[in-house]
Design a protein around this motif. Structure first.
Motif, PDB file in Angstrom:
ATOM      1  N   THR A 116      41.325  37.854  35.529  1.00 31.74           N
ATOM      2  CA  THR A 116      40.269  38.873  35.585  1.00 31.74           C
ATOM      3  C   THR A 116      40.445  39.767  34.357  1.00 31.74           C
ATOM      4  O   THR A 116      41.548  39.913  33.841  1.00 31.74           O
ATOM      5  CB  THR A 116      40.361  39.716  36.868  1.00 31.74           C
ATOM      6  N   PRO A 165      34.926  39.100  36.684  1.00 28.83           N
ATOM      7  CA  PRO A 165      35.621  38.491  37.820  1.00 28.83           C
ATOM      8  C   PRO A 165      36.268  37.170  37.395  1.00 28.83           C
ATOM      9  O   PRO A 165      35.882  36.581  36.388  1.00 28.83           O
ATOM     10  CB  PRO A 165      34.502  38.238  38.834  1.00 28.83           C
ATOM     11  N   SER A 166      37.239  36.721  38.177  1.00 33.95           N
ATOM     12  CA  SER A 166      37.941  35.483  37.884  1.00 33.95           C
ATOM     13  C   SER A 166      36.992  34.283  37.980  1.00 33.95           C
ATOM     14  O   SER A 166      36.144  34.220  38.871  1.00 33.95           O
ATOM     15  CB  SER A 166      39.064  35.321  38.911  1.00 33.95           C
ATOM     16  N   THR A 169      39.708  45.955  38.279  1.00 29.14           N
ATOM     17  CA  THR A 169      39.866  44.552  38.655  1.00 29.14           C
ATOM     18  C   THR A 169      40.938  44.538  39.746  1.00 29.14           C
ATOM     19  O   THR A 169      41.591  45.554  39.972  1.00 29.14           O
ATOM     20  CB  THR A 169      40.365  43.695  37.463  1.00 29.14           C
TER      21      THR A 169
END
Ligand code: FE2
Length: 364
Positions: free
Chosen positions: A92, A122-123, A255
């Motif tokens: 992230t 986001p991942s 995050t």
């Protein structure tokens, strides 16, 4: 490398206390960053479009190469008209534009950004950066890739499928709705003092929290920081805002790993020495000041990037000239989740694990 012959390492009667061996504070001055920006801009256009350098601490080693052990920082440059190829990874990110502007497409969302804007990735969301301006675009990116590499689970995809191409596996959906695939006993309490048992299908299907990219335009954030400053002596706390991503919940993050805060330090403000296991790095974009980190005095100014608080190092910062604005990144949410955020706000008092014990008021 020679491999260990026996898996057993005798620790009988030995102390498990570790000698303090933090990475020392480290400043990358504006002049060095400017030279690297120039060098990256002068390279022939690379195939993946990414003109990029990691900014690593002198003590950093492979795997990881962070500016702090768990925080990777990269410096990215895009010339006018350039765009990076689509990319995704398991890290992230906090992205921060330090020069120029442009836009980012992340998970199908477009974020138009300008200087000092912040946005998160986001991942495993596919993204690319675009410079549709006639100025050089320069970004700093902070990610947990350093930590993931050390864990051997950093997965990067240089040619990811587009967002629409990806469809969930049908067989998996069928399993989810088949009543025979469900343990009839569910999740239940086992002992009177609160130990529980959970079935497999719940274990591998945790409650989902949608992870989205969010954008914090500097123009708007600054307006709110200025309102705090205008309170004058009516407010004795720190003039800062966390760029809060609500999906991080109780760990107060931008995050799941990092928080990003924007701080305004009026000239002459000195904070009290304190320490925390989260590592902190600052990018200053106005003013000048100094920090004392484990007894070492370090000067900094606008345009410098600094590992300002290595995990568990005693430190304090002082704004010496002009109003200081800074973006701070800390791996605090990760430490809250791991229950390892040991924090000592007053060095005469004992430390506390924040997130499972009460926190503090202010340290100004
Ligand atoms: Fe601190």
């Amino acid at each position: 490398m020679t491999e260990r012959e026996s898996p057993f390492i005798d620790r009988t009667g030995k102390s498990l206390e570790r000698p303090q061996d933090q990475w020392p504070p480290y400043v990358i001055p504006k002049e060095a960053i400017d030279l690297e920006i120039e060098r990256l801009a002068d390279l022939p256009a690379p195939n993946n479009g990414r003109r990029e350098s990691f900014i690593a601490h002198p003590r950093a080693k492979e795997p990881g190469l962070g500016l702090a052990p768990g925080i990777r920082v990269s410096l990215s440059v895009l010339k006018p008209g350039e765009r990076t190829k689509s990319f995704r990874h398991t890290a992230t990110e906090v992205n921060f534009c330090i020069q120029g502007g442009g836009y980012t497409e992340v998970g199908g969302k477009r974020i138009d950004f300008k200087q000092y804007d912040v946005w998160n990735h986001p991942s495993y969301h596919v993204y690319s950066h675009v410079n549709d301006t006639d100025e050089l675009q320069v970004r700093l990116c902070y990610s947990d890739a350093a930590l993931l590499e050390m864990m051997g689970i950093y997965i990067a995809d240089e040619d990811p499928p587009s967002v629409k191409e990806e469809e969930r596996d049908y067989a998996d959906e069928k399993n989810r709705t088949d009543p025979r695939a469900k343990n009839p006993f569910g999740t239940f309490q086992l002992t009177d003092d609160g130990a529980w048992l959970m079935p497999y299908e719940t274990l591998i299907n945790p409650e989902t929290v949608e992870s989205k990219a969010h954008h914090w335009p500097w123009e708007q954030v600054k307006e709110h920081l200025d309102k705090l400053s205008a309170l004058g002596k009516d407010y004795v706390g720190r003039r800062l805002y966390l760029l809060y991503n609500p999906m991080t919940g109780r760990t107060n993050g931008t995050t799941p790993n990092f928080f990003a805060t924007m701080t305004c330090r009026p000239e002459g403000i000195v904070d009290r020495p304190h320490r925390h296991t989260s590592a902190a790095m600052n990018y200053y974009f106005s003013g000048r000041g100094q920090s004392t980190v484990e007894g070492e005095i370090v000067e900094w100014k606008a345009g410098d990037l600094m590992l300002s608080a290595p995990g568990w190092a005693i430190h304090n910062h002082a704004a010496k000239e002009g109003t200081v604005y800074e973006l701070t990144i800390q791996d605090q949410p990760l430490n809250i989740a791991m229950e390892s955020l040991l924090w000592q706000e007053d060095l005469k008092l004992p430390a506390a694990i924040l997130g499972s014990e009460a926190g503090f008021g202010t340290n100004r």
